[in-house]
Design a protein around this motif. Structure first.
Motif, mmCIF file in Angstrom:
data_model
loop_
_atom_site.group_PDB
_atom_site.id
_atom_site.type_symbol
_atom_site.label_atom_id
_atom_site.label_comp_id
_atom_site.label_asym_id
_atom_site.label_seq_id
_atom_site.Cartn_x
_atom_site.Cartn_y
_atom_site.Cartn_z
ATOM 1 N N ARG A 233 -9.554 -17.692 -4.439
ATOM 2 C CA ARG A 233 -9.567 -16.957 -3.160
ATOM 3 C C ARG A 233 -8.324 -15.929 -2.883
ATOM 4 O O ARG A 233 -8.646 -15.087 -1.950
ATOM 5 C CB ARG A 233 -9.633 -17.821 -2.084
ATOM 6 N N ARG B 166 -2.593 -30.828 6.235
ATOM 7 C CA ARG B 166 -2.731 -29.454 6.470
ATOM 8 C C ARG B 166 -4.023 -29.065 6.152
ATOM 9 O O ARG B 166 -4.497 -29.227 4.815
ATOM 10 C CB ARG B 166 -1.698 -28.515 5.581
ATOM 11 N N GLY B 167 -5.084 -28.642 7.038
ATOM 12 C CA GLY B 167 -6.508 -28.397 6.645
ATOM 13 C C GLY B 167 -6.765 -26.877 6.634
ATOM 14 O O GLY B 167 -7.887 -26.597 6.563
ATOM 15 N N ASP B 168 -5.862 -25.989 6.940
ATOM 16 C CA ASP B 168 -5.870 -24.769 7.299
ATOM 17 C C ASP B 168 -6.422 -24.204 5.854
ATOM 18 O O ASP B 168 -5.773 -24.054 4.845
ATOM 19 C CB ASP B 168 -4.746 -23.973 7.650
ATOM 20 N N THR B 169 -7.364 -23.500 5.913
ATOM 21 C CA THR B 169 -8.079 -22.977 4.825
ATOM 22 C C THR B 169 -7.650 -21.427 4.386
ATOM 23 O O THR B 169 -7.780 -20.871 3.472
ATOM 24 C CB THR B 169 -9.775 -23.031 4.871
ATOM 25 N N ASP B 170 -6.673 -20.932 5.670
ATOM 26 C CA ASP B 170 -6.429 -19.644 5.495
ATOM 27 C C ASP B 170 -5.059 -19.413 4.783
ATOM 28 O O ASP B 170 -4.500 -18.348 4.700
ATOM 29 C CB ASP B 170 -6.568 -19.081 6.767
ATOM 30 N N CYS B 171 -4.396 -20.483 4.435
ATOM 31 C CA CYS B 171 -3.144 -20.661 3.791
ATOM 32 C C CYS B 171 -3.081 -21.276 2.546
ATOM 33 O O CYS B 171 -3.970 -22.265 2.378
ATOM 34 C CB CYS B 171 -2.180 -21.421 4.813
ATOM 35 N N LEU B 172 -2.251 -20.908 1.849
ATOM 36 C CA LEU B 172 -1.898 -21.568 0.407
ATOM 37 C C LEU B 172 -0.860 -22.638 0.729
ATOM 38 O O LEU B 172 0.205 -22.040 0.830
ATOM 39 C CB LEU B 172 -1.704 -20.625 -0.743
ATOM 40 N N TRP B 173 -1.088 -23.863 0.872
ATOM 41 C CA TRP B 173 0.005 -25.049 1.077
ATOM 42 C C TRP B 173 0.834 -25.214 -0.226
ATOM 43 O O TRP B 173 0.139 -25.593 -1.317
ATOM 44 C CB TRP B 173 -0.584 -25.919 1.872
ATOM 45 N N GLU C 201 -0.250 -17.119 4.449
ATOM 46 C CA GLU C 201 -1.556 -16.709 4.675
ATOM 47 C C GLU C 201 -1.740 -15.787 3.687
ATOM 48 O O GLU C 201 -1.255 -14.831 3.242
ATOM 49 C CB GLU C 201 -1.110 -16.018 5.975
#
Length: 103
Positions: free
Chosen positions: A8, A35-42, A92
């Motif tokens: 992505r 962390r479930g934020d899909t707008d970030c690469l963790w 982000e």
């Protein structure tokens, strides 16, 4: 170690490239947080340095041997995360840009 970016993250350059992003687009969280934020690469890392810069705290985080700079807005009575802490950083995805890297 190189970081493998998910599909992505859209690359518009061919071959070796540097992933670039602004320190303000990097989020930081305790290592044990979910962390479930899909707008970030963790990614996981360790805080090497923290510095109060007035309106924000600047962290230098070692991620796989690379230093990532993270600027976090400072709020009243906010305590900095201690040097040596294991953390998660989230970049982000929409803010990542690529530059060709000389071979």
């Amino acid at each position: 170690g190189a970081v493998v970016l998910p599909e992505r993250v859209h690359r518009c350059v061919a071959g070796a490239a540097l992933a670039c992003f602004r320190p303000a687009s990097v989020r930081i969280a305790p290592y044990d947080s979910k962390r479930g934020d899909t707008d970030c690469l963790w990614m996981s890392g360790g805080i090497q340095r923290s510095e109060f810069r007035g309106g924000f705290l600047r962290y230098n985080v070692n991620v796989g041997g690379e230093m990532v700079v993270c600027d976090v807005p400072h709020r009243k009575a906010m305590l900095p995360m201690p040097v040596g802490s294991e953390v998660l950083i989230g970049i982000e995805v929409s803010q990542v840009r690529f530059m060709n890297q000389a071979a």
